[in-house]
Design a protein around this motif. Structure first.
Motif, PDB file in Angstrom:
ATOM      1  N   GLY A 160      81.834 -56.208 -60.178  1.00  0.00           N
ATOM      2  CA  GLY A 160      82.861 -56.920 -59.423  1.00  0.00           C
ATOM      3  C   GLY A 160      84.059 -56.033 -59.142  1.00  0.00           C
ATOM      4  N   GLN A 161      84.456 -55.218 -60.111  1.00  0.00           N
ATOM      5  CA  GLN A 161      85.570 -54.295 -59.897  1.00  0.00           C
ATOM      6  C   GLN A 161      85.238 -53.275 -58.818  1.00  0.00           C
ATOM      7  N   ARG A 162      84.012 -52.740 -58.861  1.00  0.00           N
ATOM      8  CA  ARG A 162      83.602 -51.780 -57.828  1.00  0.00           C
ATOM      9  C   ARG A 162      83.556 -52.455 -56.452  1.00  0.00           C
ATOM     10  N   ALA A 163      83.105 -53.719 -56.410  1.00  0.00           N
ATOM     11  CA  ALA A 163      83.043 -54.445 -55.146  1.00  0.00           C
ATOM     12  C   ALA A 163      84.451 -54.630 -54.565  1.00  0.00           C
ATOM     13  N   ARG A 164      85.438 -54.858 -55.418  1.00  0.00           N
ATOM     14  CA  ARG A 164      86.817 -55.027 -54.935  1.00  0.00           C
ATOM     15  C   ARG A 164      87.357 -53.720 -54.371  1.00  0.00           C
ATOM     16  N   GLN A 165      86.980 -52.598 -54.953  1.00  0.00           N
ATOM     17  CA  GLN A 165      87.382 -51.300 -54.405  1.00  0.00           C
ATOM     18  C   GLN A 165      86.795 -51.107 -53.003  1.00  0.00           C
ATOM     19  N   ILE A 166      85.514 -51.456 -52.867  1.00  0.00           N
ATOM     20  CA  ILE A 166      84.864 -51.325 -51.556  1.00  0.00           C
ATOM     21  C   ILE A 166      85.521 -52.263 -50.551  1.00  0.00           C
ATOM     22  N   LYS A 167      85.872 -53.454 -50.984  1.00  0.00           N
ATOM     23  CA  LYS A 167      86.534 -54.410 -50.096  1.00  0.00           C
ATOM     24  C   LYS A 167      87.845 -53.838 -49.558  1.00  0.00           C
ATOM     25  N   SER A 168      88.626 -53.196 -50.427  1.00  0.00           N
ATOM     26  CA  SER A 168      89.893 -52.601 -49.994  1.00  0.00           C
ATOM     27  C   SER A 168      89.653 -51.505 -48.961  1.00  0.00           C
ATOM     28  N   GLN A 169      88.594 -50.713 -49.152  1.00  0.00           N
ATOM     29  CA  GLN A 169      88.274 -49.651 -48.197  1.00  0.00           C
ATOM     30  C   GLN A 169      87.856 -50.231 -46.850  1.00  0.00           C
ATOM     31  N   TRP A 170      87.063 -51.302 -46.885  1.00  0.00           N
ATOM     32  CA  TRP A 170      86.597 -51.914 -45.631  1.00  0.00           C
ATOM     33  C   TRP A 170      87.752 -52.532 -44.843  1.00  0.00           C
ATOM     34  N   GLN A 171      88.731 -53.061 -45.545  1.00  0.00           N
ATOM     35  CA  GLN A 171      89.851 -53.706 -44.857  1.00  0.00           C
ATOM     36  C   GLN A 171      90.670 -52.715 -44.045  1.00  0.00           C
ATOM     37  N   THR A 172      90.579 -51.442 -44.382  1.00  0.00           N
ATOM     38  CA  THR A 172      91.325 -50.410 -43.645  1.00  0.00           C
ATOM     39  C   THR A 172      90.445 -49.666 -42.646  1.00  0.00           C
ATOM     40  N   ASP A 173      89.175 -50.024 -42.567  1.00  0.00           N
ATOM     41  CA  ASP A 173      88.237 -49.365 -41.646  1.00  0.00           C
ATOM     42  C   ASP A 173      88.117 -50.205 -40.379  1.00  0.00           C
ATOM     43  N   PRO A 174      88.585 -49.708 -39.235  1.00  0.00           N
ATOM     44  CA  PRO A 174      88.545 -50.498 -37.986  1.00  0.00           C
ATOM     45  C   PRO A 174      87.139 -50.958 -37.605  1.00  0.00           C
ATOM     46  N   GLU A 175      86.123 -50.184 -37.965  1.00  0.00           N
ATOM     47  CA  GLU A 175      84.760 -50.536 -37.589  1.00  0.00           C
ATOM     48  C   GLU A 175      84.176 -51.637 -38.474  1.00  0.00           C
ATOM     49  N   LYS A 176      84.855 -51.952 -39.573  1.00  0.00           N
ATOM     50  CA  LYS A 176      84.311 -52.942 -40.497  1.00  0.00           C
ATOM     51  C   LYS A 176      85.254 -54.108 -40.746  1.00  0.00           C
ATOM     52  N   GLN A 177      86.403 -54.101 -40.090  1.00  0.00           N
ATOM     53  CA  GLN A 177      87.377 -55.163 -40.342  1.00  0.00           C
ATOM     54  C   GLN A 177      86.893 -56.531 -39.856  1.00  0.00           C
ATOM     55  N   HIS A 178      85.894 -56.540 -38.972  1.00  0.00           N
ATOM     56  CA  HIS A 178      85.386 -57.819 -38.477  1.00  0.00           C
ATOM     57  C   HIS A 178      84.529 -58.549 -39.506  1.00  0.00           C
ATOM     58  N   VAL A 179      84.208 -57.874 -40.614  1.00  0.00           N
ATOM     59  CA  VAL A 179      83.384 -58.472 -41.661  1.00  0.00           C
ATOM     60  C   VAL A 179      84.263 -58.776 -42.876  1.00  0.00           C
ATOM     61  N   THR A 180      84.220 -60.023 -43.329  1.00  0.00           N
ATOM     62  CA  THR A 180      84.987 -60.437 -44.510  1.00  0.00           C
ATOM     63  C   THR A 180      84.123 -60.264 -45.752  1.00  0.00           C
ATOM     64  N   LEU A 181      84.679 -59.555 -46.748  1.00  0.00           N
ATOM     65  CA  LEU A 181      83.995 -59.391 -48.024  1.00  0.00           C
ATOM     66  C   LEU A 181      84.670 -60.269 -49.072  1.00  0.00           C
ATOM     67  N   ASP A 182      83.883 -61.117 -49.736  1.00  0.00           N
ATOM     68  CA  ASP A 182      84.397 -61.965 -50.814  1.00  0.00           C
ATOM     69  C   ASP A 182      83.617 -61.672 -52.088  1.00  0.00           C
ATOM     70  N   ILE A 183      84.319 -61.767 -53.230  1.00  0.00           N
ATOM     71  CA  ILE A 183      83.674 -61.613 -54.536  1.00  0.00           C
ATOM     72  C   ILE A 183      83.824 -62.923 -55.289  1.00  0.00           C
ATOM     73  N   TRP A 184      82.706 -63.561 -55.611  1.00  0.00           N
ATOM     74  CA  TRP A 184      82.714 -64.806 -56.377  1.00  0.00           C
ATOM     75  C   TRP A 184      82.241 -64.495 -57.797  1.00  0.00           C
ATOM     76  N   ASP A 185      83.098 -64.728 -58.778  1.00  0.00           N
ATOM     77  CA  ASP A 185      82.711 -64.530 -60.167  1.00  0.00           C
ATOM     78  C   ASP A 185      83.190 -65.664 -61.072  1.00  0.00           C
ATOM     79  N   GLN A 186      83.774 -66.714 -60.463  1.00  0.00           N
ATOM     80  CA  GLN A 186      84.238 -67.858 -61.238  1.00  0.00           C
ATOM     81  C   GLN A 186      83.605 -69.129 -60.663  1.00  0.00           C
ATOM     82  N   PHE A 187      82.425 -69.457 -61.121  1.00  0.00           N
ATOM     83  CA  PHE A 187      81.739 -70.639 -60.605  1.00  0.00           C
ATOM     84  C   PHE A 187      80.752 -71.134 -61.654  1.00  0.00           C
TER      85      PHE A 187
END
Length: 569
Positions: A177-204
């Protein structure tokens, strides 16, 4: 010391020394043996070690850390258990599978097994600096392929707008989950990938996950990272809960753990193979046992991830196969007629081509000899004879092909090991019984028989002995049942028994007679062979599936009630 005692000591000491000539290997698994991932990883290790280490000298331990991931008392008892056991059976080398066993040996290996070489496999989070201080540890890094799977999802389903990554807050799930959050931060700054929302669910909770999956939008997909427990502490079983999740989900579920994702209704992903990892780790262990220095072995080899998919899930979600990577593996793909009978069809084609060549040569010769009338007649006779022979050959070949077709058809409905009708034959015959039942409502009973502790028989006496047990049980069932009764090899150690014109009380008596007879079998010096049976009768409105469910539930009750008994469902 008496003379007899001295002589016994002198005789027995060389035997002890000889017994230790063969190395002792300790295999420590992070999880439990019923977990498919662990089972295949362990099998890969065993298949390599079988030529170097006897079964008796391969000691296997299971830490069961999926179910006891945070239990400190259990952890302490495990340390004491290993210390007690392996003071007597000291291993020459230790192999670990997955992160928990690896971290356990980093922390306690020096005290439990000082200076013993350790080979690890399936480690997702490996700190190279830790290994620099541990000169006795080498192995295979599994790593994690989160980003590769995200890229694959966008290739396979380019319309995807949201990717939900599923993990938990224990051990591997937390780190992924921690690694996934790092990747999410990188994608949010990438213009080619900003159209895709990344969510991490670990509390369910598991039920909450089911509900969210049922209401997922069509442009959403799930990516399974690692789940051991939900937020309520409920153990997440890939074998039980994942098929329910994929069935309820309106969108695909991807993952990277091949055997526990694609085997339980996941769509696929960039996946690794636990069996191959086990083999690679065992090969390193064999090198060390053969005397190769640890310093000459690369400790950071990485597991291979490759695209794998389930054909049924691809069709379910209407995914274009042209979007898959070229090197993709697709399981459950329908086999064409040509693929089923490639050799036979190729032989027929080759034979026809051969005949065409022969006919062409003969025709050429006829044209060359047409000027000589007296030779033409002779040639025509020869040609007619050849054609007749070829026609006869073709007839013979057609008969051979027809016979081969009948044999293939018989094999399709027969279990090769026991000679009994197989599961396919059972499905065909029972449907006919159901049709008859719906017409005249004559009594009809179905029973599922399961050989008790069959895995222990295979593990203890070998698979050949297990096969002999299966054949003996199958023959016993055939001999005891009535002529109009039917018995089928249902799969594994299970048999399906069909009892026409049999009421519930009598079906119970018949099944009791079967279990009694089986318990008297003697096969390959096996101490005990018993079987459990769940039996039930058709009722109005039953389908094949519902009657099987009742029989299977009754079998489950028989197993949990002590085995070697019959339960009516």
């Amino acid at each position: 010391m008496t003379t007899k005692t001295l002589l016994f000591f002198l005789w027995f000491t060389p035997l002890l020394a000889s017994a230790r000539d063969e190395p002792v290997v300790l295999l420590i698994n992070s999880y439990h043996p019923q977990y498919q991932w662990t089972s295949q990883l362990t099998q890969g290790i065993k298949d390599v070690l079988i030529t170097s280490v006897s079964t008796e000298n391969l000691h296997t331990e299971y830490m069961d850390k999926r179910r006891f991931v945070d239990d400190l008392v259990y952890h302490a008892k495990l340390i004491n258990l290993l210390k007690h056991k392996y003071q007597r059976y000291e291993p020459d080398i230790i192999i670990t599978t997955d992160d928990h066993a690896y971290n356990f040996m980093l922390e306690h290996g020096d005290s439990l097994f000082p200076d013993k070489p350790i080979v690890f496999s399936g480690v997702n989070i490996l700190a190279p600096e830790t290994l620099e201080r541990k000169r006795n540890i080498v192995g295979i890094e599994e790593g994690m392929e989160i980003e590769g799977n995200l890229e694959l999802i966008l290739q396979v389903q380019p319309q995807t707008k949201r990717i939900i990554m599923l993990s938990d807050t224990t051990g591997l799930g937390l780190n992924m989950g921690q690694r996934a959050r790092q990747i999410k931060s990188q994608w949010q700054t990438d213009p080619e990938k900003q159209h895709v929302t990344l969510d991490i669910w670990d509390q369910f909770s598991i039920d909450e996950l089911y509900q969210k999956a049922e209401s997922a939008e069509s442009d959403t997909v799930f990516l399974m990272l690692a789940i051991h427990k939900d937020k309520l502490g409920t153990y997440f079983s890939y074998e039980h809960h994942l098929p329910i999740l994929t069935r309820k989900s309106k969108v695909p579920v991807y993952g990277m753990w091949g055997t526990i994702i694609i085997g339980y209704s996941g769509l696929g992903g960039m996946m690794n193979n636990p069996y191959d990892q086990g083999r690679s780790a065992a090969q390193l262990a064999v090198k060390i046992l053969d005397g190769v220095p640890l310093s000459n072995i690369n400790a950071l080899d990485t597991a291979n991830y490759s695209p794998s998919f389930d054909y049924n899930q691809l069709k379910r979600f209407d995914i274009d196969l042209n979007h898959l990577p070229i090197n993709s593996t697709i399981i459950n793909r329908p086999v064409s007629l040509y693929e089923q009978h490639t050799r036979l069809i190729n032989s027929a084609i080759a034979f026809v081509l051969f005949l065409l060549i022969v006919i062409s040569v003969l025709t050429f010769n006829i044209k060359r000899r047409i000027a000589a009338q007296h030779k033409l007649h002779q040639f025509n006779q020869e040609l007619e004879s050849i054609v007749q022979q070829r026609t006869k050959d073709l007839d013979n070949r057609n008969k051979e092909l027809q016979a081969a077709s009948k044999i293939l058809q018989a094999h399709a409905y027969t279990d090769e090991l026991t000679g009994l009708p197989n599961r396919r034959a059972a499905s065909r015959d029972v449907l006919a019984h159901i049709k008859r039942y719906n017409m005249d409502y004559q009594p009809l009973a179905i029973a599922i028989l399961d050989i008790d502790l069959f895995k222990n028989i295979n593990d203890t006496y070998g698979h050949q002995a297990g096969d002999e047990v299966l054949c003996a049980v199958g023959q016993t069932l055939k001999e005891l049942l009535r002529p109009n009764d039917s018995v089928y090899r249902w799969g594994g150690e299970e048999f399906l028994v069909v009892l026409p014109d049999t009421v519930a009380n009598f079906s119970f008596i018949v099944c009791q007679r079967l279990t009694n007879k089986i318990s008297q079998l003697s096969v390959s010096n096996i101490d005990s062979i018993t079987a459990s049976i769940g039996v039930t009768n058709f009722i109005k409105g039953d389908s094949f599936e519902t009657i099987l469910q009742r029989a299977d539930k009754a079998l489950y009750t028989a197993k949990n009630s002590g085995r070697n008994q019959v339960v009516i469902g």
